[in-house]
Design a protein around this motif. Structure first.
Motif, PDB file in Angstrom:
ATOM      1  N   ARG A 171       4.959   4.943  -0.770  1.00  0.00           N
ATOM      2  CA  ARG A 171       4.434   4.561   0.549  1.00  0.00           C
ATOM      3  C   ARG A 171       3.167   5.356   0.876  1.00  0.00           C
ATOM      4  O   ARG A 171       3.105   6.559   0.675  1.00  0.00           O
ATOM      5  CB  ARG A 171       5.498   4.820   1.603  1.00  0.00           C
ATOM      6  N   GLY A 172       2.162   4.663   1.356  1.00  0.00           N
ATOM      7  CA  GLY A 172       0.914   5.308   1.729  1.00  0.00           C
ATOM      8  C   GLY A 172      -0.056   5.462   0.574  1.00  0.00           C
ATOM      9  O   GLY A 172      -1.130   6.024   0.739  1.00  0.00           O
ATOM     10  N   VAL A 173       0.302   4.961  -0.603  1.00  0.00           N
ATOM     11  CA  VAL A 173      -0.571   5.045  -1.765  1.00  0.00           C
ATOM     12  C   VAL A 173      -1.002   3.621  -2.137  1.00  0.00           C
ATOM     13  O   VAL A 173      -0.197   2.697  -2.123  1.00  0.00           O
ATOM     14  CB  VAL A 173       0.134   5.749  -2.949  1.00  0.00           C
ATOM     15  N   TYR A 174      -2.287   3.483  -2.466  1.00  0.00           N
ATOM     16  CA  TYR A 174      -2.867   2.169  -2.704  1.00  0.00           C
ATOM     17  C   TYR A 174      -3.681   2.164  -3.989  1.00  0.00           C
ATOM     18  O   TYR A 174      -4.345   3.146  -4.317  1.00  0.00           O
ATOM     19  CB  TYR A 174      -3.766   1.757  -1.520  1.00  0.00           C
ATOM     20  N   ASN A 175      -3.623   1.040  -4.695  1.00  0.00           N
ATOM     21  CA  ASN A 175      -4.457   0.808  -5.865  1.00  0.00           C
ATOM     22  C   ASN A 175      -5.711   0.080  -5.414  1.00  0.00           C
ATOM     23  O   ASN A 175      -5.615  -0.942  -4.731  1.00  0.00           O
ATOM     24  CB  ASN A 175      -3.738  -0.092  -6.886  1.00  0.00           C
TER      25      ASN A 175
END
Length: 131
Positions: A87-91
């Motif tokens: 959660r809170g991490v994006y590619n």
């Protein structure tokens, strides 16, 4: 320490913020002399913690785009998706030079009511853990 991660319902806001950031960032780096990114852009989108780390780091590449240079032609291929396992991490992925797929993993937090980039991962390691 409080959890500043983006709640799941805010994924759309974070994705839109990252897309806007990358459009502005790549345009600035591609067109400004010396590939300099305006400090105002960094302050708007980066946490103070990330700003300090990037200022102190001696890197031979730009971790934001995972390249030494960038090109406005990348703008049409930017895709931002939530990382399924964190959660809170994006590619953030785009087609770079010679059509090569480039992906950057970013951690986004809410700070002062806005989405801000707090960490950049390279080969699975946080920029905060690198010298």
């Amino acid at each position: 320490q409080q959890d500043r991660s983006m709640p799941e319902r805010d994924d759309d806001i974070a994705v839109a913020t990252l897309k806007a950031f990358y459009r502005e960032y790549i345009t600035a780096v591609s067109t400004l002399p010396g590939n300099e990114v305006p400090d105002s852009l960094k302050r708007e989108y980066f946490t103070p913690r990330l700003l300090r780390k990037l200022a102190a780091a001696e890197l031979d590449y730009d971790p934001v785009v995972n390249a030494q240079d960038c090109d406005e032609s990348w703008l049409g291929s930017i895709v931002v998706t939530p990382a399924s396992d964190n959660r809170g991490v994006y590619n953030v992925c785009y087609k770079g030079f010679r059509g090569q797929s480039v992906c950057i993993l970013l951690k986004v937090v809410t700070e002062d009511g806005a989405c801000r980039i707090d960490d950049i991962f390279y080969e699975g390691t946080s920029i905060h853990k690198r010298d």
